[in-house]
Design a protein around this motif. Structure first.
Motif, PDB file in Angstrom:
ATOM      1  N   TRP A 174     -10.044  90.802  14.657  1.00  0.00           N
ATOM      2  CA  TRP A 174     -10.512  90.143  15.876  1.00  0.00           C
ATOM      3  C   TRP A 174     -10.564  88.641  15.664  1.00  0.00           C
ATOM      4  O   TRP A 174     -10.918  88.192  14.565  1.00  0.00           O
ATOM      5  N   PRO A 175     -10.264  87.843  16.683  1.00  0.00           N
ATOM      6  CA  PRO A 175     -10.507  86.398  16.577  1.00  0.00           C
ATOM      7  C   PRO A 175     -11.999  86.142  16.441  1.00  0.00           C
ATOM      8  O   PRO A 175     -12.814  86.823  17.071  1.00  0.00           O
ATOM      9  N   ALA A 176     -12.367  85.173  15.636  1.00  0.00           N
ATOM     10  CA  ALA A 176     -13.783  84.894  15.402  1.00  0.00           C
ATOM     11  C   ALA A 176     -14.517  84.572  16.705  1.00  0.00           C
ATOM     12  O   ALA A 176     -15.692  84.918  16.876  1.00  0.00           O
ATOM     13  N   LYS A 177     -13.830  83.944  17.664  1.00  0.00           N
ATOM     14  CA  LYS A 177     -14.492  83.547  18.914  1.00  0.00           C
ATOM     15  C   LYS A 177     -14.908  84.742  19.760  1.00  0.00           C
ATOM     16  O   LYS A 177     -15.705  84.605  20.690  1.00  0.00           O
ATOM     17  N   GLU A 178     -14.374  85.931  19.464  1.00  0.00           N
ATOM     18  CA  GLU A 178     -14.732  87.124  20.228  1.00  0.00           C
ATOM     19  C   GLU A 178     -15.885  87.905  19.605  1.00  0.00           C
ATOM     20  O   GLU A 178     -16.302  88.927  20.147  1.00  0.00           O
ATOM     21  N   LEU A 179     -16.430  87.439  18.494  1.00  0.00           N
ATOM     22  CA  LEU A 179     -17.456  88.168  17.772  1.00  0.00           C
ATOM     23  C   LEU A 179     -18.852  87.690  18.147  1.00  0.00           C
ATOM     24  O   LEU A 179     -19.070  86.513  18.423  1.00  0.00           O
ATOM     25  N   ASP A 180     -19.818  88.611  18.134  1.00  0.00           N
ATOM     26  CA  ASP A 180     -21.209  88.224  18.315  1.00  0.00           C
ATOM     27  C   ASP A 180     -21.759  87.751  16.970  1.00  0.00           C
ATOM     28  O   ASP A 180     -21.025  87.630  15.986  1.00  0.00           O
ATOM     29  N   ASP A 181     -23.059  87.474  16.906  1.00  0.00           N
ATOM     30  CA  ASP A 181     -23.633  86.915  15.683  1.00  0.00           C
ATOM     31  C   ASP A 181     -23.426  87.829  14.476  1.00  0.00           C
ATOM     32  O   ASP A 181     -23.120  87.360  13.375  1.00  0.00           O
ATOM     33  N   ARG A 182     -23.625  89.121  14.684  1.00  0.00           N
ATOM     34  CA  ARG A 182     -23.472  90.030  13.552  1.00  0.00           C
ATOM     35  C   ARG A 182     -22.014  90.059  13.086  1.00  0.00           C
ATOM     36  O   ARG A 182     -21.723  90.036  11.891  1.00  0.00           O
ATOM     37  N   GLY A 183     -21.100  90.094  14.042  1.00  0.00           N
ATOM     38  CA  GLY A 183     -19.694  90.080  13.686  1.00  0.00           C
ATOM     39  C   GLY A 183     -19.298  88.790  12.988  1.00  0.00           C
ATOM     40  O   GLY A 183     -18.539  88.797  12.019  1.00  0.00           O
ATOM     41  N   LEU A 184     -19.829  87.647  13.467  1.00  0.00           N
ATOM     42  CA  LEU A 184     -19.540  86.371  12.826  1.00  0.00           C
ATOM     43  C   LEU A 184     -20.072  86.334  11.395  1.00  0.00           C
ATOM     44  O   LEU A 184     -19.431  85.799  10.487  1.00  0.00           O
ATOM     45  N   TYR A 185     -21.263  86.905  11.195  1.00  0.00           N
ATOM     46  CA  TYR A 185     -21.831  86.946   9.851  1.00  0.00           C
ATOM     47  C   TYR A 185     -20.914  87.738   8.914  1.00  0.00           C
ATOM     48  O   TYR A 185     -20.614  87.303   7.800  1.00  0.00           O
ATOM     49  N   LEU A 186     -20.463  88.887   9.369  1.00  0.00           N
ATOM     50  CA  LEU A 186     -19.575  89.709   8.550  1.00  0.00           C
ATOM     51  C   LEU A 186     -18.236  89.011   8.327  1.00  0.00           C
ATOM     52  O   LEU A 186     -17.647  89.099   7.242  1.00  0.00           O
ATOM     53  N   PHE A 187     -17.753  88.313   9.338  1.00  0.00           N
ATOM     54  CA  PHE A 187     -16.506  87.543   9.190  1.00  0.00           C
ATOM     55  C   PHE A 187     -16.671  86.475   8.102  1.00  0.00           C
ATOM     56  O   PHE A 187     -15.785  86.285   7.255  1.00  0.00           O
ATOM     57  N   ALA A 188     -17.812  85.777   8.130  1.00  0.00           N
ATOM     58  CA  ALA A 188     -18.057  84.736   7.128  1.00  0.00           C
ATOM     59  C   ALA A 188     -18.178  85.342   5.730  1.00  0.00           C
ATOM     60  O   ALA A 188     -17.645  84.793   4.763  1.00  0.00           O
ATOM     61  N   ARG A 189     -18.875  86.467   5.599  1.00  0.00           N
ATOM     62  CA  ARG A 189     -18.998  87.121   4.291  1.00  0.00           C
ATOM     63  C   ARG A 189     -17.624  87.567   3.792  1.00  0.00           C
ATOM     64  O   ARG A 189     -17.308  87.462   2.603  1.00  0.00           O
ATOM     65  N   THR A 190     -16.785  88.060   4.711  1.00  0.00           N
ATOM     66  CA  THR A 190     -15.425  88.450   4.349  1.00  0.00           C
ATOM     67  C   THR A 190     -14.646  87.249   3.823  1.00  0.00           C
ATOM     68  O   THR A 190     -13.923  87.338   2.829  1.00  0.00           O
ATOM     69  N   THR A 191     -14.826  86.107   4.483  1.00  0.00           N
ATOM     70  CA  THR A 191     -14.106  84.889   4.096  1.00  0.00           C
ATOM     71  C   THR A 191     -14.599  84.366   2.748  1.00  0.00           C
ATOM     72  O   THR A 191     -13.810  83.850   1.947  1.00  0.00           O
ATOM     73  N   VAL A 192     -15.895  84.492   2.484  1.00  0.00           N
ATOM     74  CA  VAL A 192     -16.431  84.106   1.175  1.00  0.00           C
ATOM     75  C   VAL A 192     -15.789  84.949   0.070  1.00  0.00           C
ATOM     76  O   VAL A 192     -15.366  84.424  -0.969  1.00  0.00           O
ATOM     77  N   LEU A 193     -15.721  86.258   0.296  1.00  0.00           N
ATOM     78  CA  LEU A 193     -15.127  87.144  -0.711  1.00  0.00           C
ATOM     79  C   LEU A 193     -13.648  86.829  -0.918  1.00  0.00           C
ATOM     80  O   LEU A 193     -13.139  86.909  -2.035  1.00  0.00           O
ATOM     81  N   LEU A 194     -12.963  86.458   0.172  1.00  0.00           N
ATOM     82  CA  LEU A 194     -11.570  86.040   0.036  1.00  0.00           C
ATOM     83  C   LEU A 194     -11.489  84.791  -0.848  1.00  0.00           C
ATOM     84  O   LEU A 194     -10.610  84.685  -1.711  1.00  0.00           O
ATOM     85  N   GLY A 195     -12.422  83.852  -0.644  1.00  0.00           N
ATOM     86  CA  GLY A 195     -12.462  82.670  -1.491  1.00  0.00           C
ATOM     87  C   GLY A 195     -12.718  83.022  -2.949  1.00  0.00           C
ATOM     88  O   GLY A 195     -12.098  82.458  -3.861  1.00  0.00           O
ATOM     89  N   ASP A 196     -13.634  83.973  -3.194  1.00  0.00           N
ATOM     90  CA  ASP A 196     -13.902  84.410  -4.570  1.00  0.00           C
ATOM     91  C   ASP A 196     -12.644  85.002  -5.200  1.00  0.00           C
ATOM     92  O   ASP A 196     -12.342  84.744  -6.373  1.00  0.00           O
TER      93      ASP A 196
END
Length: 349
Positions: free
Chosen positions: A115-137
């Motif tokens: 999903w595009p980040a702009k379509e996510l609610d707060d919980r979805g955005l939080y999970l998107f950010a955590r996913t992106t952190v793990l990708l960075g790791d």
């Protein structure tokens, strides 16, 4: 709920009454613990594995909206999709712990592209950010630290989302990760300065602040300031001891051993690396390679043990190559070159 323990078992672990824990659960986000209670809860959370921390923080996003932010108005995700996303992130954390980069990458890409980040609610955005952190790791562990498809880019993207969601602890953790990227890319002075700032940053946990202090020493050691580096490392080791963090304590001795090697104190370096090797509690291939690299570097510094050092570095290089740890492999090759060039010059003389 995040610990997947009964109320009674959790109360026994904390040393409080069952009714007390039930009261916390009933009052939810409205409950404000006393300082001593908060300290107990913070310590318990700090000792949880990454999967449990992920579950805990995801559950927090289900409570009332954060001050200054509107309640979620949009999301195409259903409850089961959130739960599946969390489960996949837990699996990705475990895969990264054993350096299974391909499997972790598949899990993370599945959700980042859904999903595009702009379509996510707060919980979805939080999970998107955590996913992106793990990708960075993942990118960092593979040695991709700069550029469009790198750890730096992923960490900055995740940091922006956590700022939007007003999660200051996560923002500070990403500042710490970005300092690590600076160190890995050779910007040692900048990294040391940022580590110093983060070592006293109240947004971070006590453990993260102690790690920042240890990494000040790591960056300074690489610049050749071994004495100052050892001072920071020793202070961090004492903090890890007070916090009851055995693996960080072991890693601290590994870093301190290298500082003593740089200063020419080989006997002390050998003693410290032996402590690190004996007390290490992780079977992670990454930490095995880091420990072997440090041990090989120290052994290589003494002509009497140089042959053993070459063998240890050879085994570390094989493991790094097998798991695709390109940054670690480059470090090992740099140590080898640093030893071989003076040896060849001596032979020509």
């Amino acid at each position: 709920m995040a610990r997947r323990r009964s109320v009674r078992a959790f109360a026994q672990e904390l040393g409080v009454g069952v009714r007390t824990v039930s009261n916390w659960e009933a009052r939810g986000a409205a409950y404000r613990p006393r300082p001593d209670t908060q300290a107990i809860l913070d310590t318990t959370l700090a000792r949880c594995d990454p999967q449990t921390v992920l579950r805990f923080e995801t559950l927090l996003t289900e409570s009332a909206g954060r001050p200054g932010l509107p309640l979620p108005l949009r999301s195409s995700l259903r409850l089961w999709e959130y739960e599946t996303w969390v489960d996949d992130l837990e699996r990705a954390v475990a895969a990264l712990g054993r350096q299974d980069f391909m499997f972790a990458s598949d899990l993370l890409d599945r959700w980042r592209s859904r999903w595009p980040a702009k379509e996510l609610d707060d919980r979805g955005l939080y999970l998107f950010a955590r996913t992106t952190v793990l990708l960075g790791d993942l990118q960092r562990d593979q040695g991709s630290v700069l550029g469009p498809l790198s750890a730096a880019r992923s960490y900055l993207e995740a940091r922006s989302v956590f700022e939007q969601l007003a999660v200051p602890r996560r923002v500070a953790q990403l500042d710490l990760s970005l300092a690590v990227v600076s160190e890995m890319s050779g910007k040692l002075t900048d990294a040391a300065t940022r580590y110093r700032q983060l070592a006293t940053d109240v947004r971070l946990s006590s453990r993260d602040r102690a790690r920042a202090q240890l990494w000040v020493g790591t960056a300074l050691d690489k610049t050749g300031d071994h004495a100052t580096a050892a001072t920071f490392m020793t202070a961090a080791i004492r903090e890890f001891d007070a916090l009851g963090e055995p693996e960080d304590w072991s890693v601290g001795h590994q870093k301190l051993a290298l500082a003593h090697r740089g200063a020419g104190n080989l006997a002390q370096a050998c003693q410290l690396i032996e402590v690190a090797r004996r007390t290490s509690t992780t079977a992670s291939p990454m930490q095995q390679v880091r420990l072997a690299t440090a041990e090989g570097h120290i052994l290589l510094s003494d002509p009497e043990t140089a042959g053993e050092g070459i063998a240890v570095l050879g085994r570390a290089a094989d493991t790094a190559a097998h798991y695709g740890m390109s940054h670690q492999l480059r470090s090992i090759e740099g140590i080898r070159r640093g030893f071989e060039q003076p040896a060849r010059a001596l032979q020509r003389a």
